[in-house]
Design an enzyme around this catalytic site. Structure first.
Site, short mmCIF file in Angstrom:
data_model
loop_
_atom_site.label_atom_id
_atom_site.label_comp_id
_atom_site.label_asym_id
_atom_site.label_seq_id
_atom_site.Cartn_x
_atom_site.Cartn_y
_atom_site.Cartn_z
N PRO A 1 -0.61 3.46 9.70
CG PRO A 1 1.14 3.69 8.20
CD PRO A 1 0.46 4.37 9.34
CD GLU A 2 -4.44 -0.70 12.66
OE1 GLU A 2 -4.71 -1.86 12.98
OE2 GLU A 2 -5.28 0.22 12.70
#
Ligand SMILES: [Zn+2]
Length: 278
Positions: free
Chosen positions: A2-3
């Site tokens: 996840p960013e």
């Protein structure tokens, strides 16, 4: 992994459903997710407490609690924070921690690869949370503009991809979104940061804002594990232009998309639109 857009989506999806609900029970199924605190102390400080706010910094989620406490979560590779309206729904196989509310619902931290972390700290005392107090600028804040990016790249011979991945320079970008932003700005990932012209920096900072905002509006990118706070997939994977598109044609010019390792990360680019440095 996840960013920023995925973590922000989790934040926005959880915010309306987890605040101001007394925590009635805590079940810890994977104790090593807890950093610098025993399961007993963790439970003791959280039982009867409640989440007052949920904010984000880079890829960290920060839950504000009563008694000047903050719970800091990092999803790392495969962490998922998912809200269950009914706490009786059977646990997913890789559930690490359950926060059960007295209203009969629950927040569960699930993590297949087990790299995710939870820190419980005094308000804003982030020194013990690895990486949190050294984060760089928030790319969607007003502070991040052309002159800020000029300052970051000036006199830095490091490759632009490496600079953008460096969380102490810009917070929240990862491999997928850096590739998308560099493609949009027509900049090769191996260009030395200091070689970028003002016109290129302008395109780059606008690309960063645009791509991140668009990804948030599309609830993030689900390639495998990532889910929103409601357990749903994001949809930005359908809008990716370059990341993971090896062997496909550039959507802008039709040339074959290439990939290579840059600063240790598989990087996708168009050899025609993004000219390799000389
Ligand atoms: Zn192209």
């Amino acid at each position: 992994m996840p960013e920023l857009p995925e973590v922000e989506t989790v934040r926005r999806s959880l915010l309306p459903v987890i605040l101001h609900k007394p925590i009635e029970y805590i079940n810890i199924h994977y104790e090593r997710i807890l950093q610098h605190i025993s399961a007993q102390d963790f439970s003791q400080q959280l039982l009867g407490n409640q989440f007052l706010d949920l904010t984000r910094r880079g890829k960290y989620l920060i839950f504000t609690l009563e008694n000047d406490l903050e719970l800091v979560a990092h999803l790392r590779m495969t962490g998922k924070l998912i809200y269950y309206s009914d706490a009786k729904i059977p646990l997913a196989k890789h559930t690490s921690v359950v926060f059960g509310f007295d209203s009969g619902d629950a927040l569960r931290f699930e993590d297949v690869r087990k790299f995710a972390t939870l820190d419980l700290v005094r308000k804003a005392e982030y020194g013990q949370v690895k990486g949190l107090d050294t984060l760089g600028v928030e790319p969607l804040s007003d502070q991040f503009d052309l002159s800020h990016l000029q300052g970051l790249t000036k006199d830095r011979s490091t490759k632009v991809k490496g600079l953008l991945l460096d969380q102490t320079k810009v917070a929240g970008l990862g491999n997928i979104y850096v590739d998308e932003c560099l493609f949009l700005a027509k900049i090769h990932p191996e260009r030395p940061a200091s070689s970028l012209k003002k016109s290129e920096l302008k395109k780059l900072y606008l690309a960063i804002k645009h791509v991140l905002q668009d990804a948030i509006e599309n609830q993030g990118t689900t390639l495998r594990d990532y889910r929103t706070g409601y357990g749903r997939e994001g949809s930005f994977q359908n809008k990716l232009q370059i990341y993971g598109k090896k062997g496909e044609k550039c959507p802008r010019c039709g040339v074959d998309i290439k990939h290579k390792k840059v600063v240790g990360r598989t990087s996708h680019y168009c050899p025609a639109c993004q000219r390799e440095p000389l």
